[in-house]
Design a protein around this motif. Structure first.
Motif, PDB file in Angstrom:
ATOM      1  N   SER A   1       0.818  -1.232   0.000  1.00 37.26           N
ATOM      2  CA  SER A   1       0.000   0.000   0.000  1.00 37.26           C
ATOM      3  C   SER A   1       0.846   1.275   0.000  1.00 37.26           C
ATOM      4  O   SER A   1       0.490   2.259   0.651  1.00 37.26           O
ATOM      5  N   TYR A   2       1.947   1.238  -0.758  1.00 37.79           N
ATOM      6  CA  TYR A   2       2.800   2.436  -0.820  1.00 37.79           C
ATOM      7  C   TYR A   2       2.048   3.627  -1.415  1.00 37.79           C
ATOM      8  O   TYR A   2       2.210   4.761  -0.965  1.00 37.79           O
ATOM      9  N   GLY A   3       1.219   3.366  -2.445  1.00 37.09           N
ATOM     10  CA  GLY A   3       0.477   4.449  -3.083  1.00 37.09           C
ATOM     11  C   GLY A   3      -0.562   5.053  -2.158  1.00 37.09           C
ATOM     12  O   GLY A   3      -0.657   6.277  -2.010  1.00 37.09           O
ATOM     13  N   GLY A   4      -1.341   4.194  -1.524  1.00 40.20           N
ATOM     14  CA  GLY A   4      -2.365   4.681  -0.606  1.00 40.20           C
ATOM     15  C   GLY A   4      -1.754   5.476   0.541  1.00 40.20           C
ATOM     16  O   GLY A   4      -2.263   6.532   0.942  1.00 40.20           O
ATOM     17  N   ASN A   5      -0.634   4.969   1.057  1.00 36.80           N
ATOM     18  CA  ASN A   5       0.031   5.661   2.161  1.00 36.80           C
ATOM     19  C   ASN A   5       0.607   7.010   1.702  1.00 36.80           C
ATOM     20  O   ASN A   5       0.518   8.013   2.432  1.00 36.80           O
ATOM     21  N   ALA A   6       1.191   7.031   0.497  1.00 36.82           N
ATOM     22  CA  ALA A   6       1.753   8.292  -0.026  1.00 36.82           C
ATOM     23  C   ALA A   6       0.640   9.316  -0.251  1.00 36.82           C
ATOM     24  O   ALA A   6       0.806  10.513   0.035  1.00 36.82           O
TER      25      ALA A   6
END
Lengths: 467, 467
Positions: A336-341
């Motif tokens: 979930s790198y995108g969601g977290n970013a």
């Protein structure tokens, strides 16, 4: 399923709530589409003839294909998606990038060396270590479940290949993934700490095909990643039959994945601007990355397509009260790198509702809410609007998806339009996650449900946030 | 299916034939089991609880696994099968070897290079040429069917990769294999003669999984084999979607199979000796070799198991009038080398009936006969004995299997116990042909049908041959 007894009193209440499901009349801007039951119904029915979602799924899976996180293919997917969202008429279409650790698959081969020599079909798990180009050959130690692996004494696996075999069964709500998935989520770390040379697990899947299910695993800080792979279900069964014959089993394993340092990944964002900025943003998400074995049709071109098509339907009907923001997140599969970013970059903006579509392309059968008490009437109107689609209201709070998890944790309202997961884990993370598995009629039912939900929520005169 | 109108007169005849289905009383030896309707029925019902066939399928697919023709694995299968048949109590168990040309799979990779780069899943066809270790890259030329390929002008494919895509549909009697299979049987030879650098075909299969279906192809004498491979159905569909976009498509193909000269293959033979040598031999066959991608459970461990288990049931009931010979043929997949070698070695012996089980493990639904007129009563008794198993008599003559084809051609009687082929081509020649696909209840129905057939035929007092 749970048996539900509906007493007469509750039935009266339900009928009363249906009768009062139309929102209170409030002053609205000139472009405002009043979300009365009748026009929500008309938008929902029109969405059952949607072609936009299928067109997106077909295009993304054909023209880009597999799009693993932090690779050139994922970047290609961002370019593709941004162009598509612009062409569909969305506003403020943009790509927001971030850096993240990248892992890429290498060669992968496995075979039984003794006592019954034959090839096996395997796929490395995300974050697997490498065997080196020469591979490794070792005796396997069989564990029926991950609990048996956990019970193995420290050091007992030294130089061995741990083999955890547990057979996940299909569930409509996908709940079996949590229990059986542990073999993948924590099994490799556990085996590494007990000194294993490598680990193979039965795929976390419900099919009987010789296609391994990949997926991410995680090693604790300070634990050296060991080679970790999934065997297809039939291959794991084959080894179990060998185990029953009582002779030691030697396996050869070749896995050469690589950690490629930090690489660029990113989100694609698009908007349907609302008429009332003070009413907050509704963020709807799907994820753009996929595993590398298939073309990511059900995981998650479908989610990308469903939320985009539904948002477009709201846009085409006029300006909603609230801004609808479409988030096509990067790098969901690997953490979930995108969601977290996105959360880090946008948490200061007023998000009043977030929701994700990331459980395939099959029909929605249940809706769950985590709404503040003050917005209970909005949830009721959404639930009412979904009844004609065969969607019943659940009994438990919504928990959100991977890409809106931080908003949910922060107390922002969420709604889960729960898709039927009965066959999801037949395909999930395999080479078989391809366009032909997508049923257009079920996708259209999804678009209709999301359209109805957004039509009600985006135009609701009530506040959606507890504050 | 064909509609069948049964007039009243035919019904009377049917009832009359049932009433007379018991064989005429003849003098029999002391061990002879008289094949009355009642004891055939008892043997048939007992066979519905058979475990021998499932045990053979499980053992052969687990302990040997894949067993391609003229390889060490096929030799291992012969050793395994001979030991198993001896342990089951068969007489005259032996291995008869022969030499044959051997082809073995090498590396195989394919990808679209442009305009939408992505990996594809392929498997070389048997007898495919090699691309060399560097592979080849070329533009594809799309042919919707093999007839379109045939219509291409000579030389028009020079340096190109021919792509023939035709989608086989399931049929209960397997008849669609003949029509759609032409793309594999003759497509590569046709493309080679037109100057193609290589050929890829949509798999000759009915599933929607990313598992290519291999299988043999043949090049005419003097035609240099070109690289020839099957794409999985979803991969072929993916290319078709690209074709619709109108841009040239470049494919990279790496196939490194090898022709290994002449190697040893062989048949395993076992017998249930009969009391009356002059009554001739009944030969029942399955084939021991399999394709290399799966473990050959339905193709043809099942056939091996069904005929062996049924023959054992006759053996255990006493000495039949006629010798039953079990032929577990080698090298069926690549051209019936085993069946042909058996014919050459044994054609001088009096074979009065031959039959093969080689169409999976699903239930038998129809029985066809090619019996001489003089043995019509035997066929009728067999058909009657099969009715309780849900097996109806077909309207066309039996044609036999690959391993008894030369006997059928020579005019020896044959009976086809037709298995339901609806899902056979989902699995046929793929990695997915594994033990878990076999349904024990359907295998038992097969054993019951073969037992009933053999009980009637082996003990029939009538002659089974036209001479």
């Amino acid at each position: 399923m749970q048996k539900i007894a509906l007493p007469a009193a509750a039935l009266s209440l339900l009928i009363a709530s249906l009768a009062h499901a139309a929102p209170p009349a409030l002053d609205k801007g000139p472009d405002m589409v009043p979300a009365t039951l009748s026009n929500v119904a008309a938008m929902r029915e029109a969405a059952l003839r949607d072609d936009v979602a299928m067109d997106i799924i077909e295009g993304l899976t054909t023209e880009v294909g597999p799009r693993p996180a932090a690779t050139a293919k994922e970047a290609e997917a961002r370019t593709w998606a941004a162009a598509k969202l612009k062409a569909l008429g969305f506003s403020n279409v943009r790509i927001e990038t971030y850096m993240m650790p990248a892992w890429v698959r290498g060669e992968e081969e496995a075979s039984i060396v003794a006592p019954f020599p034959q090839k096996l079909i395997v796929a490395a798990l995300g974050n697997s270590g490498s065997t080196g180009k020469k591979g490794l050959e070792a005796e396997i130690v069989y564990f029926p479940t991950v609990a048996d692996l956990q019970a193995a004494p420290d050091g007992s696996l030294k130089g061995k290949i741990a083999f955890v075999s547990n057979q996940m069964m299909p569930t409509q709500d996908g709940s079996s993934y949590g229990a059986y998935g542990m073999a993948r989520f924590v099994g490799p770390n556990m085996a590494a700490k007990k000194g294993a040379a490598a680990i193979v697990i039965k795929s976390i899947g419900t099919d009987r095909h010789r296609m391994p299910h990949t997926g991410v695993t995680r090693f604790e800080e300070g634990v050296q990643p060991i080679p970790a792979a999934a065997l297809s279900g039939p291959d794991a069964d084959q080894i179990e039959r060998m185990v029953k014959r009582g002779k030691p089993i030697t396996m050869k394993l070749l896995l050469t994945p690589q950690f490629n340092g930090k690489q660029e990944s990113g989100n694609v964002i698009a908007e349907v601007p609302g008429s009332d900025p003070s009413a907050g943003i509704i963020m709807v998400a799907g994820h753009l990355d996929s595993w590398d074995l298939g073309t990511g049709a059900i995981d998650d071109a479908a989610g990308v397509a469903i939320v985009s098509a539904a948002a477009k339907r709201i846009m085409d009907a006029g300006t909603p009260r609230r801004t609808i923001r479409v988030l096509l997140a990067g790098a969901e599969e690997v953490g979930s790198y995108g969601g977290n970013a996105y959360f880090e970059a946008h948490k200061s903006e007023l998000h009043v509702l977030t929701s994700e579509s990331d459980f395939g392309a099959d029909r929605i059968w249940r809706v769950d809410f985590a709404f503040p008490e003050s917005a209970k009437a909005v949830a009721d109107r959404i639930a009412t609007a979904l009844i004609p689609l065969g969607i019943g209201k659940g009994e438990h709070p919504a928990s959100g998806g991977a890409d809106n998890a931080l908003f949910v944790k922060a107390g922002v309202a969420t709604v889960d339009l729960q898709q039927d997961g009965t066959r999801y884990f037949d395909l999930h993370h395999t080479a078989d996650d391809t366009f032909d598995k997508v049923d257009p009629q079920q996708v259209r039912q999804n678009v209709a449900a999301w359209t109805a939900m957004l039509a009600v929520a985006a135009n609701a005169p009530e506040s959606l946030s507890a504050k």
